[in-house]
Design a protein around this motif. Structure first.
Motif, mmCIF file in Angstrom:
data_model
loop_
_atom_site.group_PDB
_atom_site.id
_atom_site.type_symbol
_atom_site.label_atom_id
_atom_site.label_comp_id
_atom_site.label_asym_id
_atom_site.label_seq_id
_atom_site.Cartn_x
_atom_site.Cartn_y
_atom_site.Cartn_z
ATOM 1 N N TRP A 96 33.580 18.798 2.945
ATOM 2 C CA TRP A 96 34.174 17.934 1.919
ATOM 3 C C TRP A 96 33.238 17.756 0.724
ATOM 4 O O TRP A 96 33.660 17.360 -0.349
ATOM 5 C CB TRP A 96 34.638 16.589 2.479
ATOM 6 N N CYS B 207 33.280 22.916 -0.463
ATOM 7 C CA CYS B 207 33.857 23.865 0.493
ATOM 8 C C CYS B 207 33.445 25.298 0.142
ATOM 9 O O CYS B 207 32.994 25.587 -0.968
ATOM 10 C CB CYS B 207 35.373 23.722 0.542
ATOM 11 N N LYS C 68 39.454 15.220 2.786
ATOM 12 C CA LYS C 68 39.497 16.329 3.730
ATOM 13 C C LYS C 68 40.856 17.016 3.729
ATOM 14 O O LYS C 68 40.972 18.167 4.085
ATOM 15 C CB LYS C 68 39.166 15.828 5.136
ATOM 16 N N ASP C 69 41.908 16.310 3.338
ATOM 17 C CA ASP C 69 43.234 16.880 3.424
ATOM 18 C C ASP C 69 44.049 16.518 2.195
ATOM 19 O O ASP C 69 45.018 15.774 2.273
ATOM 20 C CB ASP C 69 43.922 16.390 4.708
ATOM 21 N N SER D 123 45.609 18.840 0.447
ATOM 22 C CA SER D 123 46.629 19.878 0.403
ATOM 23 C C SER D 123 46.906 20.431 -0.987
ATOM 24 O O SER D 123 47.882 20.068 -1.624
ATOM 25 C CB SER D 123 47.929 19.362 1.004
ATOM 26 N N CYS E 86 40.123 20.472 -2.577
ATOM 27 C CA CYS E 86 39.687 20.664 -1.196
ATOM 28 C C CYS E 86 38.355 20.004 -0.897
ATOM 29 O O CYS E 86 37.948 19.931 0.248
ATOM 30 C CB CYS E 86 39.614 22.148 -0.884
ATOM 31 N N CYS E 87 37.637 19.558 -1.930
ATOM 32 C CA CYS E 87 36.327 18.947 -1.727
ATOM 33 C C CYS E 87 35.984 18.143 -2.971
ATOM 34 O O CYS E 87 36.754 18.113 -3.927
ATOM 35 C CB CYS E 87 35.274 20.019 -1.462
#
Length: 190
Positions: A29, A32, A59-60, A62, A66-67
């Motif tokens: 996180w 990435c 973390k999610d 979507s 992504c980080c």
């Protein structure tokens, strides 16, 4: 307490977490693998409500992000000396991997012939410049050449590297204390 800069909260910029970098890698996180590979060309476009997100939410996300896109600074203040000598390159490589290009690593640690080094009895010597404290933690005492080799060997650019010598006197008992630290400022190339 919430710190503000020009009336804007800076709370969203700090994500403290506990981690033993000598044993594992930094979590994805932070930066990435995809973003690490593309950090030279990609500008990170975070969602407008990014500042309200908690680390766990990152973390999610979507497809949005992504980080957190890496960090601007890594500070290693009396940290590396407690890591076994053979693991130091791993720690520095990990710090390199989460830094954004052009950003900085700030280093301060024990230097050769610091008062602490001179006080260790010979039985506590574990290796060349490496000592074991009574609580089981390590202390390594750096020369400028060792620090330069470690950080430049990982790809950092040396901006500053010097001994910081401080003399203080304990007025109560008149003891003269001579401290020697290594101060360094390193940059990840653009």
């Amino acid at each position: 307490m919430i710190t503000t800069v020009d009336g804007v909260s800076t709370k969203h910029r700090f994500y403290p977490f506990l981690h033993d970098i000598s044993v594992t890698c930094f979590p994805n996180w932070l930066f990435c693998n995809y973003c690490r590979k593309n950090s030279q060309t990609k500008l990170f476009n975070f969602p407008s409500d990014f500042r309200e997100n908690k680390v766990e939410d990152l973390k999610d996300l979507s497809g949005i992000c992504c980080c957190i896109g890496g960090v601007d600074f890594v500070t290693m203040i009396f940290t590396l000396s407690a890591v076994p000598l053979e693991k130091m390159p791993h720690v520095i490589t990990e710090c390199w991997s989460i830094l954004k290009p052009g950003c900085f690593l700030l280093f301060r640690d024990y230097g050769l012939y610091d008062l602490t080094m001179l006080r260790f009895p010979p039985i506590q010597k574990m290796g060349f410049r490496e000592y074991m404290r009574s609580d089981g933690t390590l202390s390594y005492f750096f020369s400028l050449d060792v620090v330069r080799d470690l950080f430049c060997g990982a790809g950092f650019i040396e901006l500053e590297l010097e001994y910081c010598c401080v003399r203080s006197v304990n007025r109560r008992n008149g003891k003269d204390m001579r401290r020697v630290w290594v101060h360094g400022k390193f940059q990840k190339p653009m």
